[in-house]
Design an enzyme around this catalytic site. Structure first.
Site, short mmCIF file in Angstrom:
data_model
loop_
_atom_site.label_atom_id
_atom_site.label_comp_id
_atom_site.label_asym_id
_atom_site.label_seq_id
_atom_site.Cartn_x
_atom_site.Cartn_y
_atom_site.Cartn_z
N ASP A 35 0.85 -1.19 0.00
CA ASP A 35 0.00 0.00 0.00
C ASP A 35 0.89 1.25 0.00
OD1 ASP A 35 -3.21 0.53 0.96
OD2 ASP A 35 -1.81 2.22 1.13
N HIS A 106 -10.19 -5.32 -3.56
CA HIS A 106 -8.89 -5.56 -2.94
C HIS A 106 -9.08 -5.97 -1.49
CE1 HIS A 106 -9.94 -1.29 -2.63
NE2 HIS A 106 -9.34 -1.28 -1.46
P1 5GP Z 1 -9.82 1.37 0.17
O1 5GP Z 1 -10.06 2.63 0.94
O2 5GP Z 1 -10.38 1.46 -1.22
O3 5GP Z 1 -10.25 0.13 0.91
O4 5GP Z 1 -8.25 1.22 0.07
C1 5GP Z 1 -7.51 1.78 -0.97
C2 5GP Z 1 -6.06 1.69 -0.57
O5 5GP Z 1 -5.28 1.87 -1.73
C3 5GP Z 1 -5.61 2.75 0.43
O6 5GP Z 1 -5.06 2.11 1.58
C4 5GP Z 1 -4.58 3.59 -0.35
O7 5GP Z 1 -3.49 4.01 0.45
C5 5GP Z 1 -4.14 2.63 -1.43
N1 5GP Z 1 -3.75 3.26 -2.69
C6 5GP Z 1 -4.41 4.23 -3.36
N2 5GP Z 1 -3.77 4.55 -4.50
C7 5GP Z 1 -2.68 3.74 -4.56
C8 5GP Z 1 -1.62 3.60 -5.50
O8 5GP Z 1 -1.55 4.27 -6.53
N3 5GP Z 1 -0.67 2.66 -5.22
C9 5GP Z 1 -0.72 1.90 -4.09
N4 5GP Z 1 0.26 1.01 -3.91
N5 5GP Z 1 -1.70 2.00 -3.18
C10 5GP Z 1 -2.67 2.92 -3.41
#
Ligand code: 5GP
Length: 120
Positions: A35, A106
């Site tokens: 992440d 994810h």
């Molecule tokens: P959600 O809130 O959708 O469950 O989690 C999305 C996660 O993706 C977050 O923890 C955020 O830090 C991560 N994230 C967002 N954009 C990117 C990216 O471009 N690369 C990586 N490696 N992680 C990302």
């Protein structure tokens, strides 16, 4: 639901190699990478390769092979990163109201420290 799959979402772009990631594991069914904003000493995201918006979409519409392959990949990543002792946490946000920011299914994998109890 979260609407139709958006092929321009950031994880779709990572899967196509249009954006970089710190890859941990990849196979036919899954990609795992660190992440970008880790919330634990180990914070890895595991995503299926197919165009699934969320766990709801994946669990309904994924094939048996996709579901099995993805699930085994999550377990393998946890094992390979030595998270099984003392333990780790899996989390998946489903829908914007639950905190889902990226509309490609994810699983978050958290570990590398004592995590303690969690409430929603
Ligand atoms: P959600 O809130 O959708 O469950 O989690 C999305 C996660 O993706 C977050 O923890 C955020 O830090 C991560 N994230 C967002 N954009 C990117 C990216 O471009 N690369 C990586 N490696 N992680 C990302």
């Amino acid at each position: 639901g979260t609407g139709p799959y958006d092929p321009q979402n950031v994880f779709a772009r990572i899967l196509r190699g249009e954006l970089p990631c710190r890859k941990v594991y990849e196979d036919e069914y899954a990609l795992a990478f660190h992440d970008i904003a880790p919330k634990a000493p180990v914070h890895v995201l595991v995503i299926p390769k197919g165009p699934f918006v969320s766990f709801a979409d994946f669990s309904s519409n994924g094939t048996e092979a996709e579901i099995t392959g993805f699930t085994r990949a999550v377990g393998k990543v946890a094992r390979d990163l030595k998270l099984e002792a003392p333990g780790y946490r899996l989390l998946s946000n489903v829908g914007v109201e639950a905190g889902q920011e990226v509309p490609h299914f994810h699983v978050h994998l958290f570990g590398g420290k004592a995590l303690g109890a969690m409430l929603p």
